[in-house]
Write an enzyme that holds these catalytic residues in place. Structure first.
Site, PDB file in Angstrom:
ATOM      1  N   ASP A   1     -13.374   1.162   2.170  1.00  0.00           N
ATOM      2  CA  ASP A   1     -12.881   2.203   1.438  1.00  0.00           C
ATOM      3  C   ASP A   1     -14.048   2.993   0.944  1.00  0.00           C
ATOM      4  O   ASP A   1     -15.218   2.630   0.951  1.00  0.00           O
ATOM      5  CB  ASP A   1     -11.979   1.501   0.299  1.00  0.00           C
ATOM      6  CG  ASP A   1     -11.113   2.670  -0.670  1.00  0.00           C
ATOM      7  OD1 ASP A   1     -10.708   3.679   0.006  1.00  0.00           O
ATOM      8  OD2 ASP A   1     -10.904   2.121  -1.730  1.00  0.00           O
TER       9      ASP A   1
ATOM     10  N   GLU B   1     -16.520   8.078   1.928  1.00  0.00           N
ATOM     11  CA  GLU B   1     -16.587   9.379   2.601  1.00  0.00           C
ATOM     12  C   GLU B   1     -18.035  10.004   2.559  1.00  0.00           C
ATOM     13  O   GLU B   1     -18.402  10.875   3.344  1.00  0.00           O
ATOM     14  CB  GLU B   1     -15.831  10.559   1.949  1.00  0.00           C
ATOM     15  CG  GLU B   1     -14.131  10.316   2.054  1.00  0.00           C
ATOM     16  CD  GLU B   1     -13.736   8.829   1.292  1.00  0.00           C
ATOM     17  OE1 GLU B   1     -14.254   8.161   0.420  1.00  0.00           O
ATOM     18  OE2 GLU B   1     -12.851   8.420   2.078  1.00  0.00           O
TER      19      GLU B   1
ATOM     20  N   ASP C   1      -4.687   8.254  -0.009  1.00  0.00           N
ATOM     21  CA  ASP C   1      -4.035   8.099  -1.211  1.00  0.00           C
ATOM     22  C   ASP C   1      -2.454   9.001  -0.888  1.00  0.00           C
ATOM     23  O   ASP C   1      -2.894  10.108  -1.570  1.00  0.00           O
ATOM     24  CB  ASP C   1      -4.848   8.296  -2.348  1.00  0.00           C
ATOM     25  CG  ASP C   1      -5.628   7.061  -2.596  1.00  0.00           C
ATOM     26  OD1 ASP C   1      -5.700   6.227  -1.805  1.00  0.00           O
ATOM     27  OD2 ASP C   1      -6.636   7.310  -3.244  1.00  0.00           O
TER      28      ASP C   1
HETATM   29  O1  MIG Z   1     -10.907   4.867  -6.281  1.00  0.00           O
HETATM   30  O2  MIG Z   1      -9.482  -0.111  -4.368  1.00  0.00           O
HETATM   31  O3  MIG Z   1      -7.560   4.637  -1.010  1.00  0.00           O
HETATM   32  O4  MIG Z   1      -6.070   2.663  -1.134  1.00  0.00           O
HETATM   33  O5  MIG Z   1      -6.303   0.738  -3.504  1.00  0.00           O
HETATM   34  C1  MIG Z   1      -9.835   4.347  -5.757  1.00  0.00           C
HETATM   35  C2  MIG Z   1      -8.705   0.874  -4.842  1.00  0.00           C
HETATM   36  C3  MIG Z   1     -10.113   3.235  -4.886  1.00  0.00           C
HETATM   37  C4  MIG Z   1      -8.703   4.029  -3.148  1.00  0.00           C
HETATM   38  C5  MIG Z   1      -7.786   3.555  -1.786  1.00  0.00           C
HETATM   39  C6  MIG Z   1      -6.545   2.943  -2.379  1.00  0.00           C
HETATM   40  C7  MIG Z   1      -7.153   1.415  -2.950  1.00  0.00           C
HETATM   41  C8  MIG Z   1      -8.179   2.104  -4.018  1.00  0.00           C
HETATM   42  N1  MIG Z   1      -9.391   2.846  -3.616  1.00  0.00           N
END
Ligand code: MIG
Length: 760
Positions: free
Chosen positions: A387, A390, A458
């Site tokens: 996650d 980017e 999201d």
């Molecule tokens: O700042 O890990 O897209 O699926 O549950 C949010 C927490 C960070 C973004 C991801 C989401 C995940 C969440 N993350």
């Protein structure tokens, strides 16, 4: 601002594999990669290392061209590139001289400051599909887009700048198709005639070369095949990752995860995967476990495995600045983090607080990162969710002067997530030895299919977002990503029970089927929606499991030739205008033969366009001649799903998990059709890499209505099928008395390794 258009040819040099053309402004290089792929690079400062994150092929050794005073022509068996020498313009034709795509005669390739742009002729009837994860319509004509990988929390159905960069599109006009892949990781732009008075389409980037691959195959499917030949294809996914996945930000303890898993078994709702989101860690430190809430990861995962669940664990790139934390100490020691130009480590805030960011562009850093997964693989984790890559940081505006390796952030930002996924894949593949890791990433660049599945980030709990998500899944399929999911139910906000049920029914036909939701939202597990709704959700998940033999064979196509599992109708019905109509553009084929029409949650009937041919509704068996729009019932219990005439769909009987053996019967469903049809059935152990050395089971099944036969080819591969028996189920064959008489003849279908024919 400097403005220059590439101008007159000054010198032409033909080397065996590359043609080099010099103008005052720049140097153009042209390579032939295959009969249907030609690469053009126009550069002011060509980097001889010629590095690409995406491309895994090399150009052909030989290039044929002819030259006159005005023109150079490169010809292959399928393509003709006519290069106008002065001014330098690149014009593509089919081998038999049909115009596919041309530079705009006036502006062609040009520079606006550091920006490099290519203006191309726009055709009156031209349509554009592709670019992967983008909002908007299937047909991107009249729209413009930016690629700049972004943590796009709270994005809506119009937001540009999402998580991924796939600078590849397919143009369709005059009964012709072409593809164009702009391999450049700088911030890039695509304008499909949005603001150019219907004269031009254009694409470009903030820096780097005009560097593109032109695809000239005359079908969308063949262009996808060529694009994935160039950029790679996915491995066979672990079979368990195709089951139902339950996620939440976050299940807060091992006890809670186990509790949820057990509840699936108690309710007899099939499922395979549980997730741990960021709260399993100690202080959000990657590769640690919270000692209070996850005191014994090994025992916890063993308990999950005992009830046939696997665990997927999240990792973020940000490494917490904290003395004594292994990853921090090692990273500082070995100088593994992204830097300011003065050599200081770049610092930003994310979940753990102040963080440094691994430089995944370096081989040694990727290796280090990959090896650190022992902290997760040792207790038994087999799935790794990447996650925030980017990369994301609070404020979302990493300074341009941050460096990865010798490159400044803006040059390579769009590939950072891909390199993290690559490090995760390569590391865990090594650690798991012969077991397939499941890797999931949010950020990606072209070619990521070689390492990882993706999800669309999201999303939100409302109908338009659900429908747009489906278009994104199908659009990612055009750009080589077959293994794609969306957060079923919508990450942000609370779905109504109707939306939850509807979205789950669409999830059955989503390559990756994961229910996930944001912190603070209402619970999403199937039993949170009342008895009646749970029963529908359960039935739909059961259908997913019934379809797994078909789905797995579908992924085999993605692995072999890049054909996505979720297919926009533009692939098979490219020249059918209805396919691009916004009324029907969410519809898609799931694998070869299942047409799905997504429907909003409160809409209980739907207009569905069935393309040419003949279709059978899955739920009722009712027949529908194609080429027409039908208004059909669409209650929450029955998403409009249609089966193509002649379809051969292998299914299995109910299991609670892919880890169960089931009853050993492969149910082969055949829907009547007037043409000969066939299906390639593929199976392997679902977990190892043995298939790479021939340990798989593959055979072609053919239905011939005139001969009244279903024929099974010899088995290819050494794997012994899980299914000892094949049961033939015929749909739409009318009066089956003759078949009933022959039922006894079906019984001897035991020696499944030989080729045989069933008559009916
Ligand atoms: O700042 O890990 O897209 O699926 O549950 C949010 C927490 C960070 C973004 C991801 C989401 C995940 C969440 N993350």
């Amino acid at each position: 601002m400097r403005f220059e258009i590439v101008g007159n040819t000054e010198r032409v040099t033909g080397q065996p594999d590359v043609l080099i053309i010099k103008t005052r402004e720049a140097t153009a290089r042209i390579w032939v990669y295959s009969d249907s792929i030609i690469r053009v690079n126009v550069s002011k400062a060509f980097d001889e290392t010629d590095h690409s994150f995406a491309v895994i092929q090399k150009p052909a050794d030989q290039l044929e061209y002819s030259e006159t005073t005005d023109e150079i022509v490169i010809t292959t068996s399928l393509l003709k590139l006519r290069i106008n020498k002065s001014p330098l313009r690149f014009n593509f034709y089919t081998a038999n001289d049909k115009e596919l795509s041309k530079d705009d005669e006036r502006f062609g390739i040009n520079w606006q400051g550091e920006r490099v742009i290519n203006y191309r002729k726009l055709y009156a009837d031209e349509k554009f599909i592709g670019l992967g994860e983008k909002t908007g319509n299937l047909n991107k004509r009249g729209s413009s887009f930016t690629n700049w990988n972004t943590d796009a929390a709270l994005h809506d159905t119009k937001t540009d700048r999402l998580y991924k960069t796939f600078p590849f599109f397919i143009g369709i006009h005059s009964g012709l198709t072409y593809g164009l892949f702009f391999d450049n990781t700088h911030k890039s732009y695509f304008d499909f005639g949005a603001t150019t008075d219907e004269q031009m389409s254009w694409f470009g980037a903030d820096g780097g070369d005009m560097n593109y691959y032109f695809f000239g195959a005359q079908s969308v499917a063949k262009i996808i095949e060529d694009y994935t030949w160039l950029t790679g294809r996915m491995e066979m996914p672990p079979l368990w990752s195709l089951g139902y996945q339950q996620c939440r930000w976050s299940y807060m303890s091992a006890a809670e995860v186990l509790d949820i898993a057990q509840r699936f078994r108690k309710e007899k709702i099939p499922a395979d995967v549980m997730y741990c989101d960021i709260d399993y860690m100690h202080g959000f430190k990657i590769f640690t476990w919270n000692k209070e809430t996850f005191p014994n990861p090994k025992a916890f995962i063993a308990k999950l495995k005992a009830i046939n669940f696997r665990l997927v664990i999240i990792v973020d790139p940000g490494i917490k600045i904290e003395d004594g934390y292994k990853q921090y100490d090692e990273g500082v020691d070995k100088d593994y983090f992204a830097k300011y130009p003065n050599g200081e480590n770049y610092t930003a805030d994310v979940w753990p607080g102040r963080c440094h960011f691994p430089d995944f562009f370096r081989d040694d850093v990727r290796e280090w990162w990959g090896a650190a997964f022992t902290a997760l693989t040792e207790p038994g984790v087999e799935g790794f969710w990447n996650d925030m890559n980017e990369p994301a940081a609070w404020g979302q505006n990493i300074p341009w002067l941050v460096k990865f390796g010798d490159k400044f952030m803006p040059e390579v930002r769009n590939a950072y997530g891909m390199q993290m996924a690559r490090a995760t894949y390569e590391g865990t593949r090594k650690l798991l030895e012969n077991k397939r890791p499941f890797v999931l990433t949010r950020a990606a660049y072209a070619g990521t299919q070689r390492y990882s599945a993706v999800w669309t980030g999201d999303n939100s709990a409302y109908d338009e977002h659900m429908l747009m998500g489906q278009r994104m899944v199908s659009s990612l399929g055009i750009t080589g990503m077959s293994f794609v999911g969306v957060d079923i139910g919508g990450f942000t906000g609370n779905p109504t029970p109707e939306l939850m049920v509807r979205w789950n029914s669409l999830g059955v036909f989503t390559p990756m089927f994961r229910n996930h939701a944001m912190q603070g939202t209402i619970r999403r597990e199937p039993w949170q929606w009342g008895k009646k709704n749970m029963a529908i959700i359960k039935k739909d998940i059961e259908l997913r499991y019934r379809l797994l033999p078909y789905i797995y064979s579908g992924f085999y196509q993605s692995h072999k030739n890049g054909m996505p599992l979720s297919r926009t109708l533009a692939i098979d019905y490219t020249y059918d205008e209805n396919v691009y109509d916004v009324k029907y553009h969410n519809q898609f084929l799931f694998g070869d033969n299942i047409l799905v029409a997504p429907v909003e949650s409160m809409q209980l009937t739907a207009d569905v366009y069935l393309p040419a041919g003949e279709w059978h509704r899955l739920s009722s068996g009712e027949k529908y001649p194609g080429g027409q729009v039908y208004n059909v019932d669409a209650p929450l219990t029955d998403l409009p799903v249609f089966i193509n005439a002649g379809a051969i769909i292998p299914m299995q009987n109910g299991v609670q998990s892919t880890n169960e053996n089931g009853d050993g019967i492969l149910e082969l469903n055949v829907w009547y059709g007037t043409q000969v049809s066939s299906f390639v059935y593929y199976e392997d152990d679902g977990t190892s890499y043995d298939y790479e050395s021939g340990d798989y089971y593959k055979r072609e099944i053919t239905f011939d209505p005139a001969k009244r036969t279903v024929t099974f080819s010899e088995v290819e591969g050494s794997f012994k099928s899980r299914f000892g028996k094949i049961q033939l189920v015929l749909h739409g064959f009318g009066n089956l008395t003759s078949l009933k008489k022959q039922a006894k003849r079906l019984k001897p279908v035991k020696n499944l390794s030989a080729s045989f024919t069933i008559e009916f």
